[in-house]
Design an enzyme around this catalytic site. Structure first.
Site, PDB file in Angstrom:
ATOM      1  N   ASP A 159       0.869  -1.183   0.000  1.00  0.00           N
ATOM      2  CA  ASP A 159       0.000   0.000   0.000  1.00  0.00           C
ATOM      3  C   ASP A 159       0.904   1.230   0.000  1.00  0.00           C
ATOM      4  O   ASP A 159       1.722   1.413   0.903  1.00  0.00           O
ATOM      5  CB  ASP A 159      -0.914  -0.010   1.232  1.00  0.00           C
ATOM      6  CG  ASP A 159      -1.993   1.072   1.148  1.00  0.00           C
ATOM      7  OD1 ASP A 159      -3.162   0.762   1.432  1.00  0.00           O
ATOM      8  OD2 ASP A 159      -1.665   2.235   0.814  1.00  0.00           O
ATOM      9  N   ASP A 205      -3.531   2.326  -5.444  1.00  0.00           N
ATOM     10  CA  ASP A 205      -2.248   2.291  -4.716  1.00  0.00           C
ATOM     11  C   ASP A 205      -2.056   1.059  -3.853  1.00  0.00           C
ATOM     12  O   ASP A 205      -1.218   1.047  -2.963  1.00  0.00           O
ATOM     13  CB  ASP A 205      -2.090   3.571  -3.885  1.00  0.00           C
ATOM     14  CG  ASP A 205      -2.702   3.470  -2.505  1.00  0.00           C
ATOM     15  OD1 ASP A 205      -3.735   2.785  -2.360  1.00  0.00           O
ATOM     16  OD2 ASP A 205      -2.139   4.064  -1.568  1.00  0.00           O
ATOM     17  N   GLU A 206      -2.814  -0.002  -4.159  1.00  0.00           N
ATOM     18  CA  GLU A 206      -2.803  -1.155  -3.262  1.00  0.00           C
ATOM     19  C   GLU A 206      -2.895  -2.454  -4.047  1.00  0.00           C
ATOM     20  O   GLU A 206      -3.682  -2.552  -4.990  1.00  0.00           O
ATOM     21  CB  GLU A 206      -4.023  -1.002  -2.342  1.00  0.00           C
ATOM     22  CG  GLU A 206      -4.155  -2.026  -1.284  1.00  0.00           C
ATOM     23  CD  GLU A 206      -5.497  -1.898  -0.545  1.00  0.00           C
ATOM     24  OE1 GLU A 206      -6.174  -0.850  -0.645  1.00  0.00           O
ATOM     25  OE2 GLU A 206      -5.861  -2.881   0.107  1.00  0.00           O
TER      26      GLU A 206
END
Ligand code: TTP
Ligand code: MG
Length: 443
Positions: free
Chosen positions: A22, A132-133
């Site tokens: 993350d 973003d993960e």
């Protein structure tokens, strides 16, 4: 149990290695890439902060801005009260000020694509969850074996390597969690943000989770945490040892799930986003064996399984390969390429068995079969969507690692060790050879 059974399989579901990445204050980190002066400053990315606007929300705030109470999803007015904009602060303002930037999603998507390219190189299976993960199944790329006198695992080095690659190549910070399952890996990546690396080997899962407040468990929001609090349950340890039927009475099926998560029990597989580049299946022997009949039987079973999965997904293949792991840790890969794409289960078996002949005298602890150079025909999308039901073997063949590989990146293992440099353990040495041999022969 349902699904195909392979003889001699040991239960090693907990030996999976799942990595969760993350990115830290992602939009803010992206802004800092093109405006390095913002490094170390309180930075807010959001909408509606220009004088006279006033409506809008914070998308994210840098960790420096968070110290002043600014956070994602907050009304922009509230953020401006806590942290006035540097440009607009009155001359006599002597408190902290912040820098505000508008959301530029196209730019963040470009950066996210660069990060994703690195992640793809480092995992058999990659599941993107948001911009973003992502979850990575890295079981076949690293190991829970301990190094440095037992203090660290090889998987820790792999996690650190991925973080460094992202930081050096793309220039944005990430937090990484490594654990034997998805839910623990996610909690681990959040554990030491920003720029964190938290590794939870299989035998440390309970000790890691037990003291955590219940709201750190994925799926427990403030409301559930409050309700659990009424039952006297504050920590994951208390949740994991609570009476399941009481939890079920209060929360339904979800109560059972939360109970399992709190105990670190989560057998969900990392299912890939996007089209696979190869399909493979591998299976470990309880004990290494040199017995050729046993090895041939296993390769035949794996070949049939891989061919059936390729067929169910409408995938034709040009390359058929095997993987042979000999003790202690040597991974050998061999492959044969055909002149054109085929869909031919018998050929998968016969090519795989031919390739196995080279290892007739070797003691073997794990075998794998892989088809690659895939060509999709017909209703591939429908078939890909049917992935989980088609596989249907999640629990029954716990030993067998099913991988849907999206990049042929064996060579990266070598890169990793070079990047780590210096003091390599015996196990590292083996890994090094593995990277080199597979590079030449498999690709
Ligand atoms: P997150 O990963 O939740 O947050 P983050 O990366 O900013 O910070 P952290 O270090 O805690 O991971 O979300 C990723 C991006 O998604 C974030 O940078 C901005 C965007 N986002 C919003 O636009 N609105 C929101 O409410 C949230 C939570 C995120
Ligand atoms: Mg983030």
């Amino acid at each position: 149990m349902d699904g195909p059974q392979l003889p001699g399989a040991t239960v090693d579901a907990e030996d999976r290695i799942i990595l969760h990445v993350d990115m830290d204050c992602f939009y803010a980190s992206c802004e800092r890439l093109r405006e390095p002066d913002l490094q170390g400053e309180p930075l807010v990315v959001g909408m509606g902060y220009e004088p006279g606007e006033g409506h809008g929300a914070v998308a994210t705030a840098s960790y420096e801005a968070r110290e002043h109470g600014v956070e994602s999803a907050q009304a922009i007015g509230q953020a401006l009260d806590a942290l006035p904009r540097a440009e607009d602060a009155p001359a006599d303002h002597d408190g902290p000020v912040g820098f505000y930037r508008p959301v530029d999603l196209d730019f963040y998507k470009e950066i996210a694509a660069d990060v994703k390219a690195i992640l793809q190189e480092h995992a058999e299976t990659l599941r993107e969850v948001s911009i973003d993960e992502a979850y990575l199944d890295v079981t076949d790329r690293t190991s829970w074996d301990r190094v440095d006198g037992g203090e660290r695992t090889i998987a820790e080095g792999y996690g650190r390597h991925i973080k460094q690659q992202i930081s050096r190549t793309v220039g944005v910070p990430a937090s990484v969690g490594v654990a034997p399952n998805m839910s623990t890996a996610k909690i681990a990546s959040d554990f030491d943000k920003p720029d964190g690396l938290t590794v939870v080997p299989p035998d440390e899962v309970a000790a890691f989770l037990d003291p955590l407040p219940v709201d750190e468990i994925h799926g427990v929001g403030p409301v559930t945490a409050g309700e659990l609090g009424e039952l006297g349950i504050e920590t994951a340890g208390e949740l994991g040892t609570a009476d399941v039927s009481a939890l079920e009475a209060r929360f339904g099926q979800r109560g059972r799930e939360l109970h399992a998560r709190a105990r670190g029990e989560d057998d969900r597989e990392v299912t890939p986003t996007g089209k696979p580049k190869s399909l493979s299946r591998e299976s470990a022997f309880t004990e290494a064996t040199a017995e050729m009949d046993t090895k041939r039987d296993r390769v035949s079973a794996l070949a049939a399984d891989v061919a059936a999965r390729a067929q169910s997904r409408g995938a034709m293949y040009r390359t058929i390969g095997i993987k042979v792991v000999t003790p202690p840790f040597d991974v050998n890969t061999r492959a044969s390429s055909l002149s054109g794409p085929v869909e031919d289960p018998e050929l998968v078996e016969s090519v795989a068995l031919d390739l196995l002949e080279e290892f007739a005298d070797e003691r073997v602890r794990k075998l794998g079969v892989r088809v690659s150079n895939l060509d999709f025909h017909g209703q591939e999308q429908a078939r890909l969507d049917g992935f989980e039901s088609a596989a249907g073997t999640t629990n029954s063949t716990a030993t067998d690692t099913e991988s849907v590989e999206r990049v042929d990146g064996e060579s990266r293992l070598t890169d990793w060790l070079e990047a780590e440099g210096g003091a390599e353990s015996a196990a590292d040495d083996d890994r090094h050879r593995e990277g080199q041999s597979s590079l030449g022969e498999f690709e």
